[in-house]
Motif scaffolding. Structure first.
Motif, PDB file in Angstrom:
ATOM      1  N   VAL A 120       4.831  78.241 -74.739  1.00 54.55           N
ATOM      2  CA  VAL A 120       4.197  79.352 -75.388  1.00 54.55           C
ATOM      3  C   VAL A 120       5.451  80.323 -75.475  1.00 54.55           C
ATOM      4  O   VAL A 120       5.505  81.012 -76.705  1.00 54.55           O
ATOM      5  CB  VAL A 120       2.697  79.856 -74.973  1.00 54.55           C
ATOM      6  N   LEU A 121       5.800  80.701 -74.505  1.00 56.51           N
ATOM      7  CA  LEU A 121       6.802  81.890 -74.377  1.00 56.51           C
ATOM      8  C   LEU A 121       8.114  81.448 -75.158  1.00 56.51           C
ATOM      9  O   LEU A 121       8.848  82.393 -75.650  1.00 56.51           O
ATOM     10  CB  LEU A 121       7.351  82.241 -72.952  1.00 56.51           C
ATOM     11  N   THR A 122       8.519  80.179 -75.158  1.00 58.71           N
ATOM     12  CA  THR A 122       9.793  79.695 -75.883  1.00 58.71           C
ATOM     13  C   THR A 122       9.586  79.894 -77.335  1.00 58.71           C
ATOM     14  O   THR A 122      10.396  80.610 -77.943  1.00 58.71           O
ATOM     15  CB  THR A 122       9.951  78.137 -75.676  1.00 58.71           C
ATOM     16  N   TYR A 123       8.380  79.470 -77.884  1.00 62.26           N
ATOM     17  CA  TYR A 123       8.073  79.512 -79.312  1.00 62.26           C
ATOM     18  C   TYR A 123       7.616  81.091 -79.856  1.00 62.26           C
ATOM     19  O   TYR A 123       8.071  81.258 -81.073  1.00 62.26           O
ATOM     20  CB  TYR A 123       7.122  78.348 -79.854  1.00 62.26           C
ATOM     21  N   ALA A 124       7.270  81.807 -78.937  1.00 60.07           N
ATOM     22  CA  ALA A 124       6.752  83.243 -79.340  1.00 60.07           C
ATOM     23  C   ALA A 124       8.148  83.918 -79.476  1.00 60.07           C
ATOM     24  O   ALA A 124       8.061  85.072 -80.176  1.00 60.07           O
ATOM     25  CB  ALA A 124       6.266  83.791 -78.141  1.00 60.07           C
ATOM     26  N   ARG A 125       9.326  83.746 -78.863  1.00 66.79           N
ATOM     27  CA  ARG A 125      10.635  84.219 -78.843  1.00 66.79           C
ATOM     28  C   ARG A 125      11.333  83.830 -80.457  1.00 66.79           C
ATOM     29  O   ARG A 125      11.864  84.658 -80.811  1.00 66.79           O
ATOM     30  CB  ARG A 125      11.692  83.634 -78.123  1.00 66.79           C
ATOM     31  N   LYS A 126      10.802  83.120 -81.153  1.00 65.08           N
ATOM     32  CA  LYS A 126      11.292  82.720 -82.366  1.00 65.08           C
ATOM     33  C   LYS A 126      10.551  83.528 -83.486  1.00 65.08           C
ATOM     34  O   LYS A 126      10.781  83.120 -84.640  1.00 65.08           O
ATOM     35  CB  LYS A 126      11.174  81.248 -82.515  1.00 65.08           C
ATOM     36  N   GLY A 127       9.632  84.263 -83.396  1.00 63.64           N
ATOM     37  CA  GLY A 127       9.066  84.802 -84.484  1.00 63.64           C
ATOM     38  C   GLY A 127       7.813  86.136 -83.982  1.00 63.64           C
ATOM     39  O   GLY A 127       7.929  86.237 -82.793  1.00 63.64           O
ATOM     40  N   ASP A 128       7.160  86.625 -85.041  1.00 58.85           N
ATOM     41  CA  ASP A 128       6.211  87.692 -84.701  1.00 58.85           C
ATOM     42  C   ASP A 128       4.928  87.028 -84.492  1.00 58.85           C
ATOM     43  O   ASP A 128       3.833  88.014 -83.992  1.00 58.85           O
ATOM     44  CB  ASP A 128       6.263  88.739 -85.306  1.00 58.85           C
ATOM     45  N   ILE A 129       4.634  85.927 -84.731  1.00 61.45           N
ATOM     46  CA  ILE A 129       3.387  85.361 -84.851  1.00 61.45           C
ATOM     47  C   ILE A 129       3.536  83.733 -84.149  1.00 61.45           C
ATOM     48  O   ILE A 129       4.450  83.230 -84.895  1.00 61.45           O
ATOM     49  CB  ILE A 129       2.692  85.426 -86.184  1.00 61.45           C
ATOM     50  N   LEU A 130       2.455  83.681 -83.537  1.00 59.80           N
ATOM     51  CA  LEU A 130       2.500  82.130 -82.999  1.00 59.80           C
ATOM     52  C   LEU A 130       0.740  81.787 -82.812  1.00 59.80           C
ATOM     53  O   LEU A 130       0.302  82.716 -82.165  1.00 59.80           O
ATOM     54  CB  LEU A 130       3.147  81.838 -81.577  1.00 59.80           C
ATOM     55  N   ILE A 131       0.707  80.692 -83.316  1.00 56.64           N
ATOM     56  CA  ILE A 131      -0.734  80.041 -83.230  1.00 56.64           C
ATOM     57  C   ILE A 131      -0.602  79.238 -82.334  1.00 56.64           C
ATOM     58  O   ILE A 131       0.226  78.053 -82.360  1.00 56.64           O
ATOM     59  CB  ILE A 131      -1.347  79.557 -84.580  1.00 56.64           C
ATOM     60  N   VAL A 132      -1.413  79.216 -81.121  1.00 53.05           N
ATOM     61  CA  VAL A 132      -1.529  77.820 -80.201  1.00 53.05           C
ATOM     62  C   VAL A 132      -2.973  77.492 -80.534  1.00 53.05           C
ATOM     63  O   VAL A 132      -4.106  77.842 -80.192  1.00 53.05           O
ATOM     64  CB  VAL A 132      -1.625  78.572 -78.653  1.00 53.05           C
ATOM     65  N   ASP A 133      -2.774  76.252 -80.961  1.00 52.85           N
ATOM     66  CA  ASP A 133      -3.999  75.399 -81.417  1.00 52.85           C
ATOM     67  C   ASP A 133      -4.453  74.476 -80.527  1.00 52.85           C
ATOM     68  O   ASP A 133      -3.936  73.477 -79.904  1.00 52.85           O
ATOM     69  CB  ASP A 133      -3.847  74.484 -82.584  1.00 52.85           C
ATOM     70  N   LEU A 134      -5.789  75.020 -79.638  1.00 50.62           N
ATOM     71  CA  LEU A 134      -6.292  74.271 -78.535  1.00 50.62           C
ATOM     72  C   LEU A 134      -7.620  73.372 -78.979  1.00 50.62           C
ATOM     73  O   LEU A 134      -8.460  72.990 -77.995  1.00 50.62           O
ATOM     74  CB  LEU A 134      -6.484  75.232 -77.592  1.00 50.62           C
ATOM     75  N   THR A 135      -7.636  73.256 -80.290  1.00 54.23           N
ATOM     76  CA  THR A 135      -9.020  72.709 -80.607  1.00 54.23           C
ATOM     77  C   THR A 135      -9.191  71.363 -80.337  1.00 54.23           C
ATOM     78  O   THR A 135     -10.290  70.514 -80.254  1.00 54.23           O
ATOM     79  CB  THR A 135      -9.115  72.923 -82.374  1.00 54.23           C
ATOM     80  N   ALA A 136      -8.074  70.588 -80.067  1.00 49.64           N
ATOM     81  CA  ALA A 136      -8.112  69.129 -79.810  1.00 49.64           C
ATOM     82  C   ALA A 136      -7.891  68.832 -78.065  1.00 49.64           C
ATOM     83  O   ALA A 136      -7.929  67.938 -77.714  1.00 49.64           O
ATOM     84  CB  ALA A 136      -6.920  68.588 -80.214  1.00 49.64           C
ATOM     85  N   VAL A 137      -8.037  69.926 -77.399  1.00 51.58           N
ATOM     86  CA  VAL A 137      -8.208  69.827 -75.989  1.00 51.58           C
ATOM     87  C   VAL A 137      -9.353  69.446 -75.366  1.00 51.58           C
ATOM     88  O   VAL A 137     -10.310  70.110 -75.784  1.00 51.58           O
ATOM     89  CB  VAL A 137      -7.697  71.035 -75.418  1.00 51.58           C
ATOM     90  N   THR A 138      -9.400  68.303 -74.653  1.00 47.19           N
ATOM     91  CA  THR A 138     -10.727  67.772 -74.266  1.00 47.19           C
ATOM     92  C   THR A 138     -11.231  68.497 -72.904  1.00 47.19           C
ATOM     93  O   THR A 138     -12.396  68.385 -72.668  1.00 47.19           O
ATOM     94  CB  THR A 138     -10.445  66.100 -74.003  1.00 47.19           C
ATOM     95  N   ASP A 139     -10.288  68.772 -72.251  1.00 46.12           N
ATOM     96  CA  ASP A 139     -10.520  69.373 -70.820  1.00 46.12           C
ATOM     97  C   ASP A 139      -9.612  70.144 -70.315  1.00 46.12           C
ATOM     98  O   ASP A 139      -8.281  70.270 -70.537  1.00 46.12           O
ATOM     99  CB  ASP A 139     -10.728  68.354 -69.652  1.00 46.12           C
TER     100      ASP A 139
END
Length: 98
Positions: A31-50
């Motif tokens: 998350v921190l690595t990709y957050a440095r590359k722009g002003d918005i980051l979506i972390v899609d957790l909809t396929a996390v089972t547990d």
């Protein structure tokens, strides 16, 4: 162990599978690595089972530490991820209802 994939065009980090304590640091770092590359980051957790509370704390910590980047944690309302994040940080609401 969870699987991570990044979609640069959509500024989206997809997380799939079961997220255990051993995934916490890896998710926070991603998350921190990709957050440095722009002003918005979506972390899609909809396929996390547990998910564990350690992962929930790591995600919320990364979201807070992202500084100038708006990190949105997308998950299904009432899912294991939603429950974990609500328990980890009382008072937050779901980013996505579904």
């Amino acid at each position: 162990m969870s699987t991570l994939s990044y979609e640069a065009q959509h500024r989206r980090l997809r997380v799939t599978g079961s997220c255990g304590d051993d995934d916490a640091t890896r998710l926070r770092d991603a998350v921190l690595t990709y957050a440095r590359k722009g002003d918005i980051l979506i972390v899609d957790l909809t396929a996390v089972t547990d998910v564990t509370s350690e992962v929930g704390r790591a995600l919320l910590s990364a979201q807070e530490a992202a500084d100038r980047c708006r990190v949105t944690l997308v998950r299904k309302s009432g899912s294991a991820v939603d429950t974990c994040l609500r328990e980890t940080q009382p008072g937050i609401s779901s980013d996505l209802r579904g």
